[in-house]
Design a protein around this motif. Structure first.
Motif, PDB file in Angstrom:
ATOM      1  N   GLU A  99      -6.232   7.422 -10.104  1.00 23.55           N
ATOM      2  CA  GLU A  99      -5.029   6.891 -10.744  1.00 23.55           C
ATOM      3  C   GLU A  99      -4.842   7.590 -12.083  1.00 23.55           C
ATOM      4  O   GLU A  99      -5.685   7.463 -12.987  1.00 23.55           O
ATOM      5  CB  GLU A  99      -5.174   5.378 -10.960  1.00 23.55           C
ATOM      6  CG  GLU A  99      -5.348   4.571  -9.681  1.00 23.55           C
ATOM      7  CD  GLU A  99      -4.047   4.402  -8.918  1.00 23.55           C
ATOM      8  OE1 GLU A  99      -2.962   4.620  -9.534  1.00 23.55           O
ATOM      9  OE2 GLU A  99      -4.098   4.088  -7.719  1.00 23.55           O
ATOM     10  N   PRO A 122      -3.367   7.951 -15.638  1.00 27.59           N
ATOM     11  CA  PRO A 122      -2.742   7.090 -16.647  1.00 27.59           C
ATOM     12  C   PRO A 122      -1.460   7.708 -17.209  1.00 27.59           C
ATOM     13  O   PRO A 122      -1.049   8.811 -16.826  1.00 27.59           O
ATOM     14  CB  PRO A 122      -3.822   6.972 -17.732  1.00 27.59           C
ATOM     15  CG  PRO A 122      -5.072   7.536 -17.134  1.00 27.59           C
ATOM     16  CD  PRO A 122      -4.637   8.511 -16.094  1.00 27.59           C
ATOM     17  N   ALA A 123      -0.843   6.999 -18.150  1.00 28.98           N
ATOM     18  CA  ALA A 123       0.291   7.531 -18.900  1.00 28.98           C
ATOM     19  C   ALA A 123      -0.158   8.809 -19.628  1.00 28.98           C
ATOM     20  O   ALA A 123      -1.327   8.925 -20.007  1.00 28.98           O
ATOM     21  CB  ALA A 123       0.797   6.495 -19.894  1.00 28.98           C
ATOM     22  N   PRO A 124       0.696   9.788 -19.775  1.00 36.10           N
ATOM     23  CA  PRO A 124       2.138   9.730 -19.527  1.00 36.10           C
ATOM     24  C   PRO A 124       2.562  10.092 -18.111  1.00 36.10           C
ATOM     25  O   PRO A 124       3.758  10.203 -17.846  1.00 36.10           O
ATOM     26  CB  PRO A 124       2.679  10.763 -20.513  1.00 36.10           C
ATOM     27  CG  PRO A 124       1.589  11.801 -20.578  1.00 36.10           C
ATOM     28  CD  PRO A 124       0.310  11.031 -20.483  1.00 36.10           C
ATOM     29  N   ASP A 167       1.290   8.446 -14.976  1.00 35.94           N
ATOM     30  CA  ASP A 167       1.430   7.212 -14.194  1.00 35.94           C
ATOM     31  C   ASP A 167       1.684   7.508 -12.717  1.00 35.94           C
ATOM     32  O   ASP A 167       2.743   7.221 -12.165  1.00 35.94           O
ATOM     33  CB  ASP A 167       2.562   6.341 -14.752  1.00 35.94           C
ATOM     34  CG  ASP A 167       2.224   5.740 -16.097  1.00 35.94           C
ATOM     35  OD1 ASP A 167       1.073   5.301 -16.276  1.00 35.94           O
ATOM     36  OD2 ASP A 167       3.107   5.718 -16.975  1.00 35.94           O
ATOM     37  N   ALA A 168       0.678   8.117 -12.080  1.00 35.36           N
ATOM     38  CA  ALA A 168       0.810   8.484 -10.670  1.00 35.36           C
ATOM     39  C   ALA A 168      -0.558   8.421 -10.006  1.00 35.36           C
ATOM     40  O   ALA A 168      -1.588   8.287 -10.678  1.00 35.36           O
ATOM     41  CB  ALA A 168       1.411   9.877 -10.531  1.00 35.36           C
ATOM     42  N   THR A 169      -0.574   8.504  -8.700  1.00 31.51           N
ATOM     43  CA  THR A 169      -1.803   8.519  -7.907  1.00 31.51           C
ATOM     44  C   THR A 169      -1.925   9.854  -7.195  1.00 31.51           C
ATOM     45  O   THR A 169      -0.928  10.395  -6.704  1.00 31.51           O
ATOM     46  CB  THR A 169      -1.784   7.392  -6.860  1.00 31.51           C
ATOM     47  OG1 THR A 169      -1.650   6.141  -7.531  1.00 31.51           O
ATOM     48  CG2 THR A 169      -3.061   7.373  -6.040  1.00 31.51           C
TER      49      THR A 169
END
Length: 206
Positions: A110, A112-114, A116-118
């Motif tokens: 996963e 994180p920001a920036p 925000d995707a898997t």
């Protein structure tokens, strides 16, 4: 007499050595600069360079976005959810020449920001089951290669490190596969679990 097989072995040995230097450097931005320099030398001079003769990249160097420290993490790899149709199975992934490569889904990370995707983490069924993480993001087809880029391909030396259940994910090390330079190469394309809608302006660019 030249031996293409020995030249290829030397290319992979040099790539593995370059990533070994990257992993040993505690300054990630400095490590990235070393990686860029090493890749430029390989692309320009090595007999197994995928860049065709006359390609400007051989003299001008590989273009990249500036290093962004926000895009580096060491992340846990989580197992696919129960019932995931791809979990543990061998899946045929298309290449850019309508052939296939077999991969096995082992987990996900996963981001994180920036971002925000898997991203799915795959095990190659060739090359002694190396880890493989391709990425096709919102820059693909515009400012990066349309087929996507690679982040990890450990069977070929592209390994940023990690632990028994973690991976170092640094999107600044995204690079174009060999088929971006030479259509004779076969390159697995990013499957749906490795597609990120947002543009990732890091790593190698057109």
């Amino acid at each position: 007499m030249t031996f293409p097989e020995l030249e290829l072995a030397d290319w992979r040995r040099r790539v593995a050595g370059l990533y070994e230097q990257v992993r040993a450097d505690y300054d990630a931005e400095h490590a990235h600069a070393l990686w860029r320099q090493g890749r430029d030398e390989l692309m320009a001079k090595h007999p197994q360079s995928p860049a065709l003769p006359g390609d400007l990249i051989r003299t001008a160097g590989v273009p990249y976005w500036p290093y962004d420290p926000r895009l580096r993490w060491e992340l846990p790899v989580t197992r696919p959810a129960a019932g995931d149709s791809a979990a543990g199975d061998s899946v045929a992934i298309p290449t850019d020449h309508a052939n296939t490569t077999r991969l096995r889904l082992i987990g996900r990370v996963e981001l994180p920001a920036p971002v925000d995707a898997t991203l799915d983490v795959w095990s190659l069924q060739q090359y002694a089951s190396g880890l493989f993480v391709p990425v096709r993001d919102g820059t693909a087809g515009q400012t990066s290669y349309g087929g996507g880029r690679y982040l990890l391909d450990t069977a070929k030396g592209a390994d940023l490190g990690g632990g028994p259940d973690t991976l170092v994910i640094d999107l600044n090390f995204l690079y174009h596969p060999s088929c971006r330079y030479n259509p004779q190469w076969q390159c697995p394309l990013a499957p749906p679990g490795n597609v990120v809608a947002a543009p990732i302006q890091a790593g190698e660019r057109l």
